[in-house]
Design a protein around this motif. Structure first.
Motif, PDB file in Angstrom:
ATOM      1  N   PRO A  35     -11.210  -5.908   2.116  1.00  0.00           N
ATOM      2  CA  PRO A  35     -10.733  -4.519   2.246  1.00  0.00           C
ATOM      3  C   PRO A  35     -11.391  -3.849   3.444  1.00  0.00           C
ATOM      4  N   LYS A  50       0.797  -1.201   0.000  1.00  0.00           N
ATOM      5  CA  LYS A  50       0.000   0.000   0.000  1.00  0.00           C
ATOM      6  C   LYS A  50       0.831   1.253   0.000  1.00  0.00           C
ATOM      7  N   ASP A  70      -6.987  -0.850  -0.737  1.00  0.00           N
ATOM      8  CA  ASP A  70      -6.309  -1.889  -1.513  1.00  0.00           C
ATOM      9  C   ASP A  70      -6.741  -3.253  -1.001  1.00  0.00           C
ATOM     10  N   ARG A  71      -6.637  -4.251  -1.873  1.00  0.00           N
ATOM     11  CA  ARG A  71      -7.045  -5.600  -1.503  1.00  0.00           C
ATOM     12  C   ARG A  71      -6.091  -6.608  -2.123  1.00  0.00           C
ATOM     13  N   ASN A 111      -6.944  -8.695  -6.801  1.00  0.00           N
ATOM     14  CA  ASN A 111      -7.267  -7.711  -7.827  1.00  0.00           C
ATOM     15  C   ASN A 111      -6.908  -8.298  -9.195  1.00  0.00           C
TER      16      ASN A 111
END
Length: 729
Positions: A633, A6, A639-640, A643
């Motif tokens: 999330p 992140k 963010d995860r 994706n």
């Protein structure tokens, strides 16, 4: 879940963006440090060299002014000099201040403070305005004739005055008539005058509006109730993890120029940590430093954020806390990070720092230290620690400390220690069945929902201790019954050839076996992959026919404590399994289960999921990939793990017709994943739903496997689970 990505780059001592410089450029002043009380007997070059040696930071610029500024001259002791330290990053200046303050230079102790250098903005000299000066001159010249006329009037005869007054009255009448009649003017001149009048009116209106805004802002800025109200909003947003509203409220405080206190900054920092937004945490910490309200709570909360992304920066931050003294909670925050990252060297440094600051450990500190030592099989260090604190803390130490010691002793080949620690664990649980499983519970006020969750996790934690003890007891019984010598004896996890620690995630904080083994850590994995590559022994391609086509290579990403993957690998003997996990303490749990349960077909990769797939797994070797209960999330825009890029990377590792299974109990997260799969053109080309009816969701099989989340399910948290299965085209 990978949290480190992140940020992009590491934060803390190194800048994480150009935030500091942007603040400096946007402000009307430049923040520096002023170092006072420098003996004049020390020459300038020596001053600079000595200061550089103390702060050990090349990004900070040190200058000695030719003269002492007038605004600080009255504060400077006679016979001393000053120096200025400048850097675009406020947190680095704060650390330098903490490091330098109180240090000796010559026969003096340095005094360091923040210093605001106001920018001098040149303003043009006002142009002379003729209309304002000429009337004044005329007034002055007209005064003398008027006075003379007055004197002459006094000497005039009454008859003459009558005549003159009648003449003057006639003149006034004619003058008034002429003024009442419109005078012809040129068109251009009249339009210019109208425009000038409009501009003047507009400027006056704008000035009036600005004054009104200023009065409003000053009223709000100086209103403590407004700041308290916004602080409550921040706290509420932190509880609900409403990050969007959180940022809006905080930005409003900055917009009105309010000066929050340490409570407001503490709430905002804690909210950023809860929402896993560590870049924003850096910005808030810098603001607190600039407003000079950063106390031990602010530092401790920010250190929590640093521990999630860069343990080295967290350690350097606590080292710099001299004027703002760290407390035991500050140290425990970093010890907790060391449990997760396996940083044994930082752990040793923290212990030395605690001794030098005369800070004594509490029960939470002892629990963290025993977990760290256990993961590194440092058995004697644990007993030495317990010998020092057990009498003072008897009844406070969690039983998990002794169950973990028993497990680590068994893996290290120390049977006596294992049996002794196991007996102490049984005694604690027997005497106090309601004993807390850990010694660092939240003692604050909890909502009813949080009380239920806390009780549930406590119950499951006790089950974990009992299961750990049973694994150790079962293995000890095998040895006793068979009269066999101990089969396991390891120096540490790194000496086990089926574990690989990614160099991207574990750069310096794991024990490499030796310099000679450098580059050989992947030998066991490469041998495994060669069997499953095209042309290998176990390859099951569409065009190749192999003698052994019944063996598969399967992988679980984010394995947690390893319940599911060890159970599946122990049952699925016709496959080789790979477990991927980023936390060092969880890797220890997976490894210990595999050793004590004699699971030979399990390999473990320690590292960040995104980076480790690229670093370790070759193309087209995996038959099945599983992601069980990934962390959803924290907020909608966060963010995860899962994706588009990550799904493409998994596709690269899969064989043709290989499957990816994702299980979650979070409905919104399952819907987001399905939306990515169904709308991405890239993914539509490489994946398809595995279900015959062409839907992504499939029912979860009853025998899918045992995991930590099954415990939640069996203990009352019966939430619906969503299973997504897709196949590589």
């Amino acid at each position: 879940m990978d949290l480190k990505r992140k940020f992009g780059t590491s934060i803390g001592i190194t800048p994480f963006g150009s935030l500091g410089s942007s603040l400096a450029s946007a402000s009307a002043s430049i923040t520096k440090l002023i170092v006072k009380n420098i003996p004049k007997s020390v020459n300038k070059n020596d001053i600079i060299e000595n200061l550089k040696k103390i702060i050990q930071n090349q990004s900070i610029n040190i200058t000695i002014p030719a003269g002492i500024p007038a605004d600080v001259a009255h504060k400077i002791e006679a016979g001393t000099n000053i120096a200025f330290l400048s850097c675009p990053n406020l947190s680095q200046l704060s650390m330098a201040r903490n490091i330098l303050n109180g240090k000796s230079l010559g026969d003096k102790k340095l005094q360091v403070d923040f210093y605001e250098v106001k920018k001098v903005i040149p303003t043009p000299a006002p142009a002379p305005i003729e209309t304002s000066e000429e009337p004044k001159k005329k007034q002055k010249t007209e005064k003398k004739p008027k006075e003379q006329n007055k004197k002459a009037d006094e000497t005039k005869k009454p008859e003459e005055t009558k005549k003159e007054t009648s003449v003057e009255n006639k003149k006034k009448e004619t003058k008034s008539q002429s003024q009442s009649q419109p005078q012809p003017q040129p068109k251009e001149q009249s339009t210019i005058e109208n425009n000038d009048n409009n501009e003047n009116n507009n400027k006056e209106e704008e000035k009036q509006k600005e004054k009104e805004e200023e009065t409003k802002v000053s009223t709000v800025r100086n209103n403590k109730a407004v700041i308290n109200k916004i602080t409550q909003q921040l706290s509420s947003c932190a509880e609900s993890k409403n990050y969007v509203q959180l940022v809006k409220s905080y930005n409003y405080l900055k917009k009105i120029g309010a000066k929050p206190d340490h409570i407001t900054y503490g709430v905002m920092l804690n909210a950023c940590v809860r929402c896993q937004e560590y870049k924003k945490a850096k910005e808030v910490f810098d603001d607190a430093i600039k407003d000079n309200v950063a106390n031990d709570v602010i530092y401790t909360t920010y250190i929590k954020a640093l521990c999630e992304v860069d343990m080295t920066s967290a350690y350097e931050m606590i080292q710099s806390m001299i004027s703002t003294k760290p407390n035991i909670r500050t140290f425990n925050s970093i010890f907790r990070g060391c449990v997760r990252s396996g940083d044994i060297e930082i752990t040793k440094g923290l212990i030395s720092l605690m001794k030098s600051n005369e800070i004594y450990p509490d029960s939470t500190t002892i629990e963290y230290l025993i977990k760290i030592y256990s993961d590194h099989l440092m058995i004697q260090d644990i007993w030495d620690l317990l010998a020092k604190v057990y009498e003072r803390m008897e009844g406070q130490i969690s039983p998990i400390c002794f169950s973990r010691l028993s497990l680590a002793s068994l893996l290290a080949g120390d049977i006596k220690s294992s049996v002794k620690a196991l007996g102490i664990t049984d005694d604690i649980l027997a005497k106090a069945p309601q004993t807390l499983t850990t010694s660092h519970k939240n003692k604050g006020k909890l909502s009813e929902r949080n009380k239920i969750s806390s009780s549930l996790f406590e119950r499951i934690g006790k089950q974990e201790i009992n299961e750990e003890c049973e694994r150790v007891r079962s293995y000890l019984n095998k040895i006793t019954m068979n009269n066999a010598k101990i089969k396991v004896k390891f120096y540490n996890m790194e000496s086990f050839n089926k574990i690989y620690f990614s160099k991207n995630s574990f750069k310096t904080n794991v024990n490499r076996i030796s310099d000679e083994s450098s580059g050989k850590e992947l030998d066991a994995f490469n041998e495994l992959f060669n069997q499953y590559k095209k042309g290998g022994v176990y390859y099951k391609g569409t065009d190749d026919v192999d003698l052994n086509t019944n063996r598969y290579l399967k992988m679980e990403i984010c394995s947690g404590h390893g319940h599911w993957v060890t159970e599946r690998a122990g049952q699925d003997l016709d496959a080789d399994w790979i477990s991927l996990e980023i936390r060092y303490d969880r890797i220890f749990q997976i490894w210990s289960k595999a050793i004590l349960e004699s699971i030979d077909n399990l390999y473990i990769v320690g590292g960040d999921a995104h980076k480790s797939l690229k670093e370790v797994i070759p193309d087209g070797v995996l038959d099945e990939v599983y992601i069980n209960y990934p962390n959803p999330p924290v907020w909608k825009g966060a963010d995860r793990l899962i994706n588009e890029l990550f799904l493409v990377e998994i596709n690269r590792c899969l064989k043709k017709s290989g499957t990816l299974t994702i299980v979650t109990d979070d409905k919104p997260y399952s819907e987001q994943i399905i939306e990515i799969l169904s709308k991405s053109k890239k993914l539509l080309k490489v994946y398809k739903p595995a279900s015959p009816d062409n839907t992504y969701l499939t029912p979860l099989a009853e025998d899918y496997g045992y995991s930590y989340f099954n415990k939640l399910w069996n203990n009352g948290q019966r939430v619906k689970r969503y299973c997504i299965v897709i196949t590589k085209n």
